[in-house]
Enzyme design. Structure first.
Site, short mmCIF file in Angstrom:
data_model
loop_
_atom_site.label_atom_id
_atom_site.label_comp_id
_atom_site.label_asym_id
_atom_site.label_seq_id
_atom_site.Cartn_x
_atom_site.Cartn_y
_atom_site.Cartn_z
N CYS A 103 0.83 -1.20 0.00
CA CYS A 103 0.00 0.00 0.00
C CYS A 103 0.87 1.26 0.00
CB CYS A 103 -0.96 -0.05 1.18
SG CYS A 103 -2.28 1.17 1.07
N HIS A 224 -3.44 -5.73 1.15
CA HIS A 224 -2.72 -5.91 2.41
C HIS A 224 -2.63 -7.37 2.85
CE1 HIS A 224 -2.46 -1.64 3.73
NE2 HIS A 224 -3.44 -1.52 2.85
N GLU A 226 -0.78 -8.61 5.09
CA GLU A 226 -0.56 -8.72 6.55
C GLU A 226 -1.87 -8.74 7.32
OE1 GLU A 226 -0.45 -6.04 4.87
OE2 GLU A 226 -0.89 -4.26 6.05
#
Lengths: 257, 100
Positions: A103, A224, A226
């Site tokens: 990002c 994302h 994560e």
């Protein structure tokens, strides 16, 4: 690609090398803690790095996390590119150290010219936050070996400036060299906004969600991973975890070889 | 003292949805006959000391490396004489060259 497995210590469990992955915190980073957690879940050691420090310590790889940096007041990533830590990250990345930009981290990598192209505001001008289907296009980078080419995964997408653009020549080069790593997949238009470039959720050209450099050690993507590493939270899936197990494998196999 | 203006515009081939949104609002507001709008950024730099070739060269470098992202944007550097400055010239502008 070349990586330098500087990790020689072991963590005591099955003699596995202790792989240290740095996570940079810029003023405004939001996802640094989630990224550290994802690295820990994958079995590596997260190392917090501070934007004002030139030193990367003894890390084997670096993640530039999502969120914001220096307010993104000029353009997303344009100021952080000149931070002390980025001077060293650029240097080490050019020497082959694996770097992942998520990002805002992807935006920083394009502004730092480690990756070609640029990020602009979403075509529909709205913030977007949803689970996003992606197709893995390149499972050969330092960060994607635990995926398979053609695999479809779901990970969260949340951004304002997610429209990937580059000139036609650059786009053709990325495609020809297999450097489009992820593409937005699915035809669902659940954003509720007018259709964008070939149904990519933010107007990214050729539905590009992530790319890599020519050597494959530097990868950037808007969604994302994560946030998709623990079945209890987020998408309820762990489709993002292979990013972090891939980089671990890169070093474990590098050390074993 | 002089003012140097750096105008930054998206390259013509880059889609500008902000400009499009402005253009779409115009008929509603009673402005007819405007077929396209593109939105850019203008930086006004107040420069201490003379704006000589060396100062302009540094500002062009600043524009190229920081104020604009030349992957997607063009920039233009102009020197503006400020009203009330010695000589009191009418606000003339000198174009100092455009990015490729």
């Amino acid at each position: 690609m070349t990586v330098r497995p500087s990790a020689t210590a072991t963590d005591g469990s099955a003699g596995r090398p202790n792989v240290r992955i740095g996570v940079v915190t810029f003023p405004g980073s939001l996802d640094d803690r989630d990224t550290q957690r994802a690295i820990r879940l994958a079995g590596a050691e997260p190392v917090p790095l501070w934007h004002k420090d030139r030193s990367l310590g003894q890390v084997d790889a670096v993640v530039l996390p999502g969120g914001f940096s220096y307010g993104d007041y000029l353009r997303a990533g344009s100021i952080s590119r000149f931070s002390p830590v980025m001077g060293t990250v650029v240097e080490r990345a050019r020497e082959g150290m694996p770097v992942l930009g998520i990002c805002n981290g992807f935006q920083v990598l394009t502004e730092a010219h480690l990756l070609p192209g640029a990020m602009l505001g979403n075509e529909h001008l709205h913030f977007i936050c949803r689970d996003q289907k992606l197709r893995v296009e390149n499972a050969g980078t330092a960060w994607t070996t635990d995926y398979e080419a053609g695999q479809e995964i779901h990970i969260p997408l949340k951004n304002m400036d997610g429209r990937y653009v580059a000139d036609e020549r650059t786009l053709d080069m990325l495609e020809a060299e297999g450097r489009v790593v992820f593409r937005y997949a699915g035809d669902d238009d659940s954003t509720g906004y007018p259709p964008t470039e070939q149904a990519s959720p933010n107007g990214s050209l050729r539905r590009i969600a992530g790319i890599c450099n020519a050597e494959g050690n530097v990868v950037g993507l808007m969604p994302h991973p994560e946030h998709a590493t623990d079945p209890l939270v987020g998408t309820g899936r762990t489709d993002g975890l292979p990013f972090f197990t891939s980089i671990l494998r890169t070093f474990v196999e590098g050390a074993a070889a | 003292m002089a003012r140097v203006v750096v105008d930054v515009m998206l390259k013509p081939e880059i889609l500008d949805p902000q400009g499009q949104a402005v253009q779409r609002a115009l008929p509603r507001l009673g402005f007819e006959g405007i077929s396209d709008v593109r939105q850019g950024k203008r930086f006004e730099l107040e420069v201490d000391g003379p704006v000589d070739d060396a100062a302009l060269a540094r500002i062009r470098e600043l524009a190229e490396s920081f104020l604009a992202n030349t992957v997607i944007e063009n920039f233009d550097v102009k020197v503006e004489d400020l009203p009330g400055a010695p000589g009191d010239a009418p606000a003339a502008t000198v174009t100092a060259g455009e990015a490729k």
